[in-house]
Enzyme design. Structure first.
Site, PDB file in Angstrom:
ATOM      1  CG  HIS A  90       8.283  62.828   0.374  1.00 12.60           C
ATOM      2  ND1 HIS A  90       9.173  63.095  -0.706  1.00 12.60           N
ATOM      3  CD2 HIS A  90       8.979  61.601   0.407  1.00 12.60           C
ATOM      4  CE1 HIS A  90      10.210  62.559  -1.078  1.00 12.60           C
ATOM      5  NE2 HIS A  90      10.285  61.328  -0.283  1.00 12.60           N
ATOM      6  CG  ASP A 140       8.728  59.545   3.736  1.00  8.47           C
ATOM      7  OD1 ASP A 140       9.145  58.406   3.647  1.00  8.47           O
ATOM      8  OD2 ASP A 140       9.274  60.647   3.461  1.00  8.47           O
ATOM      9  CG  HIS A 174      13.256  61.217  -2.486  1.00  4.89           C
ATOM     10  ND1 HIS A 174      13.217  61.184  -1.146  1.00  4.89           N
ATOM     11  CD2 HIS A 174      14.252  62.294  -2.711  1.00  4.89           C
ATOM     12  CE1 HIS A 174      14.139  61.967  -0.556  1.00  4.89           C
ATOM     13  NE2 HIS A 174      14.634  62.638  -1.422  1.00  4.89           N
ATOM     14  CG  HIS A 222       6.308  57.136   0.264  1.00  2.00           C
ATOM     15  ND1 HIS A 222       6.651  58.485  -0.492  1.00  2.00           N
ATOM     16  CD2 HIS A 222       7.358  56.800   0.944  1.00  2.00           C
ATOM     17  CE1 HIS A 222       7.984  58.302  -0.304  1.00  2.00           C
ATOM     18  NE2 HIS A 222       8.594  57.517   0.526  1.00  2.00           N
ATOM     19  CG  ASN A 232      15.398  64.352   2.188  1.00  2.00           C
ATOM     20  OD1 ASN A 232      14.660  64.979   1.333  1.00  2.00           O
ATOM     21  ND2 ASN A 232      16.368  63.507   1.731  1.00  2.00           N
ATOM     22  CG  ASP A 255      11.411  57.267  -1.190  1.00  2.00           C
ATOM     23  OD1 ASP A 255      11.371  58.346  -1.389  1.00  2.00           O
ATOM     24  OD2 ASP A 255      11.123  56.690   0.138  1.00  2.00           O
ATOM     25  CG  ASN A 303      14.909  53.407   1.020  1.00  2.00           C
ATOM     26  OD1 ASN A 303      13.811  52.672   1.470  1.00  2.00           O
ATOM     27  ND2 ASN A 303      15.248  54.439   1.757  1.00  2.00           N
TER      28      ASN A 303
HETATM   29 ZN   LIG Z   1      11.718  60.197  -0.018  1.00  2.00          ZN
END
Ligand SMILES: [Zn+2]
Length: 470
Positions: free
Chosen positions: A239, A337, A186, A67, A310, A159, A101
């Protein structure tokens, strides 16, 4: 990316959780593949094979971080594949999975090909690509999942966002199952979270910051449990931050539902008390943290945007539940993350700062400190969460283990080395980490990809380190 090489790694404590191996051994990599792992492996090394002395260190299959945000294409002011993978190597990782993303989003075969090409030319470690679930990550229409799979994505996720439409998510799971792709999610219910910026609880009220309730995560975890049961598709919850999420996962797994979860070091190290500033944190939730460490504890002001992520940092009971979930196997994977942002983006009022922190270079140490050095997890069990567990989820049979014929990716680390992390010296293009100045315990010493040493302590990753291996 380097060409396949040969290397003999000798003298270390080899830990290969996939094969339940833990003991002194040599690891022989020939032409980029694992050729032998045993105390006598050295005898099989052809004359002239370069050697790496790992005496006193742990030698394990190359760590995988499933991630990460590498920010290419489109956001290379924050990070590039070159700088992101250099930071990953410094952190001990040989493989990373980049999230879709980006700008544009990774929702088509052309963008996947672009990243593969860039990873081949600029990447220091292996880069695997996660494709989007929905077109432009907008949650309205499915991305072309079959052609993404054909282009080589190893999972799909939106995500940074979360598909809110349950019917669309169901269809995504059905397609993903057809193509044998895990779906990573997510977990965030927009109607409950709205514009929350921190955990909804005592500190959101005391500090006047808008709350992001734990139920905003738990509701989607529950949704995913039900849809995994309905479709039989593998769903991986990213996460996890809340105690309720861990309990939902634990119960679903007991019922045999194909669901899994991951946790990040910041969620099992920090709590939302950090938002009130370092004095408050060290006298409350941080009191027992790293009690063994000497020297001065790092300081920061209240409302520090380096603690805005987040999902948000939650309360001490959530942190304890995440640790318990990691210890009892409910949460089988640890990820960073890694989410780089430019200084100027974070240096604004708390409400306006973007979510996310960098994580590659502190991930291993924080995990060792919170889980291994506290006797919650044995070293093999901890290493499994970075190796065999993510490799299984992502269907990468040649990664995360020392089977003969697997890729010659190796991480060498010292679980006990004490050092101070300095964000300014990070290989990442961005420095948005709350852990700068922290005394850490445990450090990657060398990273080997397909037999080639890509990092060996100072000097910097990416430099030809073969001479260091002789
Ligand atoms: Zn995320």
């Amino acid at each position: 990316m380097n060409l396949p090489k040969s290397l003999l790694i000798s003298g270390g404590r080899v830990i290969d959780p996939a094969n339940a191996f833990d003991g002194p051994a040599d690891v022989l990599v020939l032409d980029g593949k694992i050729a032998a792992v045993s105390p006598a492996a050295g005898a099989q090394a052809p004359a002239g094979t370069p050697r790496f002395d790992a005496t006193g260190k742990v030698v394990c299959p190359g760590l995988i971080d499933l991630h990460a945000h590498l920010r290419e294409p489109g956001q290379s002011a924050k990070e590039t594949i070159a700088t992101g993978t250099a930071a990953a190597a410094r952190g001990g990782f040989t493989s990373v999975v980049c999230m879709p993303n980006t700008a544009p989003a990774i929702d088509n075969a052309g963008t996947v090909a672009l990243i593969h090409q860039r990873a081949e030319s600029d990447g220091v470690v292996n880069v695997f690509v996660a494709g989007a679930i929905s077109k432009n990550i907008a949650g309205e229409e499915l991305a072309p999942i079959g052609s993404l799979k054909q282009a080589g994505v190893i999972a799909i996720t939106d995500d940074g966002h979360c598909v809110q439409n349950n019917e669309l998510m169901r269809r995504a799971l059905e397609y993903a199952k057809m193509f044998d792709l895990p779906v990573m999610d997510h977990c965030q219910d927009y109607s409950l979270v709205t514009d929350g910026v921190v955990h909804e609880g005592y500190w959101s009220a005391a500090l006047g910051l808008r709350g992001w309730p734990a139920s905003g995560e738990e509701l989607i975890v529950a949704r995913n449990v039900l849809l995994a049961e309905l479709t039989g598709a593998q769903v991986h919850c990213q996460h996890l931050s809340a105690a309720g999420s861990v309990q939902l996962l634990r119960e679903a797994k007991a019922r045999g539902i194909p669901i899994s979860g991951e946790a990040c070091p910041h969620h099992f190290t920090l709590t939302d008390a950090v938002l009130a500033g370092s004095d408050e944190f060290w006298k409350s939730d941080g009191r027992e943290l790293f009690s063994a460490q000497h020297g001065e504890r790092p300081r920061w002001p209240s409302y520090d945007t380096h603690f805005k992520m987040n999902p948000p940092l939650r309360q001490a009971s959530d942190r304890a539940a995440i640790i318990e979930g990691l210890a009892d196997g409910t949460i089988e994977i640890i990820s960073s993350d890694h989410a780089p942002h430019c200084d100027y983006e974070k240096q604004v009022e708390f409400d306006y700062a973007p979510f996310g922190i960098t994580g590659f270079e502190t991930e291993l140490a924080l995990s060792l400190m919170q889980l291994h050095h506290t006797n919650k997890l044995s070293l093999p069990k901890l290493i499994a969460k970075f190796t065999v567990a993510p490799a299984r989820l992502l269907r990468l049979p040649n990664k995360g283990n020392f089977n003969v014929g697997s890729d010659g990716d190796v991480t060498i680390f010292d679980p006990d080395e004490e050092w101070v992390f300095d964000a300014a010296a990070s290989a990442s293009k961005s420095k948005n980490t709350p852990f700068s100045g922290w005394s850490l315990k445990g450090r990657a010493k060398a990273v080997i990809v397909r037999g080639g040493v890509v990092y060996a302590g100072e000097p910097v990753a990416g430099e030809s380190a073969l001479s260091l291996a002789r």
